[in-house]
Design a protein around this motif. Structure first.
Motif, short mmCIF file in Angstrom:
data_model
loop_
_atom_site.label_atom_id
_atom_site.label_comp_id
_atom_site.label_asym_id
_atom_site.label_seq_id
_atom_site.Cartn_x
_atom_site.Cartn_y
_atom_site.Cartn_z
N SER A 176 9.33 -5.24 -9.66
CA SER A 176 8.43 -4.16 -9.23
C SER A 176 7.56 -4.73 -7.95
O SER A 176 7.09 -4.25 -7.19
CB SER A 176 7.49 -3.73 -10.42
N ILE A 211 7.45 -3.31 -4.05
CA ILE A 211 6.16 -2.84 -3.12
C ILE A 211 6.64 -3.48 -1.65
O ILE A 211 6.24 -2.77 -0.60
CB ILE A 211 4.99 -3.81 -3.62
N GLN A 223 6.82 -1.21 1.77
CA GLN A 223 6.28 -1.64 2.95
C GLN A 223 7.22 -1.88 4.10
O GLN A 223 6.86 -1.25 5.09
CB GLN A 223 5.49 -3.05 2.78
N LYS A 269 3.81 6.94 5.74
CA LYS A 269 3.22 6.54 4.66
C LYS A 269 3.49 7.04 3.57
O LYS A 269 3.61 8.22 3.38
CB LYS A 269 1.62 6.72 5.06
N LEU A 310 2.53 5.92 -3.06
CA LEU A 310 2.94 4.68 -3.98
C LEU A 310 3.41 5.20 -5.48
O LEU A 310 4.21 4.80 -6.24
CB LEU A 310 1.84 3.76 -4.18
N PHE A 311 2.65 6.04 -5.83
CA PHE A 311 2.68 6.62 -7.23
C PHE A 311 3.90 7.40 -7.59
O PHE A 311 4.53 7.36 -8.50
CB PHE A 311 1.58 7.48 -7.84
N ILE A 334 7.22 4.65 -6.71
CA ILE A 334 7.31 3.28 -7.46
C ILE A 334 8.56 3.69 -8.51
O ILE A 334 8.94 2.74 -9.22
CB ILE A 334 5.80 3.10 -8.22
N GLU A 335 8.46 4.89 -8.92
CA GLU A 335 9.31 5.23 -9.94
C GLU A 335 11.06 5.22 -9.47
O GLU A 335 11.92 5.78 -10.46
CB GLU A 335 9.13 6.60 -10.73
N ARG A 358 14.31 4.19 -8.62
CA ARG A 358 15.06 2.94 -8.85
C ARG A 358 16.39 2.76 -8.31
O ARG A 358 17.42 2.01 -8.82
CB ARG A 358 15.12 2.68 -10.52
N ARG A 370 10.48 -7.27 -15.60
CA ARG A 370 10.11 -7.42 -14.14
C ARG A 370 10.26 -6.37 -13.46
O ARG A 370 9.75 -6.09 -12.13
CB ARG A 370 11.18 -8.48 -13.72
N LYS A 371 11.12 -5.41 -13.71
CA LYS A 371 11.17 -4.25 -12.92
C LYS A 371 9.99 -3.33 -13.21
O LYS A 371 10.00 -2.07 -12.73
CB LYS A 371 12.63 -3.43 -13.02
N LEU A 372 9.26 -3.43 -14.32
CA LEU A 372 8.34 -2.48 -14.82
C LEU A 372 6.83 -2.79 -14.71
O LEU A 372 5.88 -1.91 -14.72
CB LEU A 372 8.45 -2.36 -16.14
N GLY A 373 6.52 -3.91 -14.48
CA GLY A 373 5.28 -4.50 -14.49
C GLY A 373 4.18 -3.60 -13.72
O GLY A 373 3.22 -3.27 -14.06
N LEU A 374 4.55 -3.29 -12.45
CA LEU A 374 3.60 -2.69 -11.48
C LEU A 374 3.68 -1.01 -11.68
O LEU A 374 2.32 -0.42 -11.96
CB LEU A 374 4.15 -2.68 -9.82
N SER A 375 4.67 -0.60 -12.34
CA SER A 375 4.70 0.78 -12.85
C SER A 375 3.62 0.77 -13.89
O SER A 375 2.91 2.03 -14.03
CB SER A 375 6.02 1.12 -13.41
N LEU A 379 0.22 0.85 -12.56
CA LEU A 379 -0.32 2.04 -11.68
C LEU A 379 -0.33 3.12 -12.76
O LEU A 379 -1.27 4.05 -12.44
CB LEU A 379 0.87 2.35 -10.79
N GLN A 421 -3.84 5.40 -12.62
CA GLN A 421 -4.12 6.68 -12.77
C GLN A 421 -4.84 7.12 -13.77
O GLN A 421 -5.68 8.22 -13.60
CB GLN A 421 -2.74 7.40 -12.64
N LYS A 446 -1.00 -5.77 -1.82
CA LYS A 446 0.27 -5.14 -1.22
C LYS A 446 0.19 -3.61 -1.55
O LYS A 446 0.85 -2.77 -0.80
CB LYS A 446 1.37 -5.69 -1.45
#
Lengths: 80, 361
Positions: free
Chosen positions: A38, A42, A46, A55, A58-59, A62-63, A65, B90-95, B98, B102, B123
């Motif tokens: 994850s 990011i 970028q 731009k 992000l929400f 992020i999903e 994959r 590791r692939k889920l941490g930021l999800s 976030l 929300q 970042k």
């Protein structure tokens, strides 16, 4: 921008972030690239923003994959 | 894989559930859960925990703590823990983070981050960080032996160091007590008190400093009554990624009076013989003497060290260089989500040392 151009630029950006050694193509998913965690996601976002001069939300992004999903998402934004 | 959200009101049932019993590691301890349930500044529907799990294995979680902020109707939220399974998450941490972001409507503060966490969150472009918060750790006694024991070295070496520590601390204590007696100003008094009554409440309302979060008696008493660490070994709940068991943990309110008039109220926290001041409210003119009184109290309590980020208290403590065995610079990182940017731009807000979840541990 055509879809082919989007695919080409997206793959080049993926290779820049994760390295040329990774066999990255449109079918590649996050499970295929160990470094695609994850945090690197990011970094990837970028780099894609720089490549396409866009731009992203992000929400939303992020999903995503997999490379194909990323291409679809970018094309929906850049192709307009 | 599932991502679950637990609200403040659901926490007690969650830690009693079969789902919780099977999860490994745990995303929250019962102590933390009941403490958060008792948060007088939270509403039952406020989010408290977001976690991802698969086949009873915890992959990632983000803990959330609601707060009242100065002049705001809606709460703000602090992140009380962010953990990612080193292999599977590791692939889920930021999800997960976030998702929590929300659910907090983007109203998030960060009071005690590492440089690494700051670099990750920067970042995302969702957070604004204040300049690094610099403080001091003041050392009062030698404690190499106990340091080695805590690091699991329980053999002859730690025994010998403990012996050396004791030998060095005897003359040191005598010397510190001598200085302390010389410096005591008779018109000042320090007492351990219960935080209660109109006088204390009025005092902290009159002297809130520039704190962004609302300071009140309910909050301070909640912090002391419901800590997140335990010294009782039998209360261990299974594997939990953050500190929840300690050898010693004590919190007490100290008041310092100048000619019988209340001049300083502070919460002192001592964990494994290392002290901090999570909250302090003071009349500015009394602070230098109060720092002296605090130091004398810590000497009497035989505390090993004191960590301070509050810039005014730190400055007051540093004024007298002779009293500390050693001083070390410490740093932490704090920030807020861009949703709160205008509030911080308008006023020079700051966070108390124990703000958000820090005081609980």
């Amino acid at each position: 921008m055509t879809r082919e151009e989007t695919v080409s630029k997206t793959l080049a950006t993926f290779r820049k972030v994760f390295g040329e050694a990774e066999n990255i193509n449109e079918q590649t998913t996050a499970d295929d690239i160990r470094a695609w965690d994850s945090l690197n996601h990011i970094v990837l976002i970028q780099e894609l923003e720089k490549t396409f001069n866009l731009k992203f939300n992000l929400f939303e992004i992020i999903e995503i994959r997999d490379v194909a999903g990323m291409v679809d998402y970018i094309f929906s934004k850049a192709g307009k | 894989m599932k991502i679950r959200e637990i609200t403040v009101g659901e926490l007690p049932d969650f830690v009693r559930s079969e789902e919780y019993a099977l999860l490994n590691p745990k995303p929250v301890t019962p102590l933390r859960a009941f403490s958060q349930f008792k948060n007088s500044q939270a509403r039952p529907d406020d989010v408290a925990l977001v976690f991802a799990a698969e086949n009873n294995t915890l992959l990632a979680f983000a803990g959330i703590l609601p707060h009242k902020a100065q002049g705001l109707e809606e709460p703000v939220f602090s992140n009380s823990g962010w953990w990612v399974h080193p292999e599977k998450g590791r692939k889920l941490g930021l999800s997960v983070l976030l998702k929590a972001f929300q659910l907090c409507n983007g109203r998030v503060i960060l009071t005690d981050c590492t440089a690494h966490t700051q670099s990750i969150l920067e970042k995302t472009n969702l957070f604004q960080f204040v300049p690094p918060v610099r403080g001091s750790r003041f050392f009062l006694r030698f404690y190499v032996g106990s340091l080695l024991r805590r690091k699991g070295k329980k053999g002859l070496v730690s025994f010998l160091f403990s012996l050396v520590d004791k030998l060095l601390n005897v003359p040191l204590s005598a010397w510190l007590s001598m200085i302390q007696n010389r410096k005591q100003a008779s018109e000042f008094s320090l007492d351990v008190v219960k935080f209660s009554g109109a006088e204390h409440t009025a005092f902290i309302q009159k002297n809130p400093g520039k704190s962004f979060l609302v300071q009140d008696a309910g909050k301070l008493n909640w912090v002391v009554q419901y800590p997140w660490v335990t010294t009782e070994k039998e209360k261990a709940v299974g594997e939990y990624p953050f500190t929840h068991k300690v050898d010693q943990f004590k919190q007490e309110f100290l008041e310092i009076r100048h000619s019988k008039k209340l001049a300083v109220v502070l919460l002192l926290s001592v964990r494994d013989n290392h002290a901090s001041v999570p909250f302090i409210y003071f009349e500015k003119e009394a602070l230098n003497q109060a720092a002296q009184m605090l130091w004398s109290y810590l000497v009497k309590q035989k505390v090993d060290s004191l960590a301070v980020y509050n810039p005014e208290l730190e400055k007051a403590l540093r004024k007298n260089k002779r009293i500390w065995l050693l001083r070390k610079n410490i740093v932490r990182y704090a920030g807020y989500s861009k949703e709160l940017e205008t509030l911080f731009a308008e006023k020079e807000y700051f966070f108390q040392d124990g703000e958000a979840d820090v005081a609980f541990t």
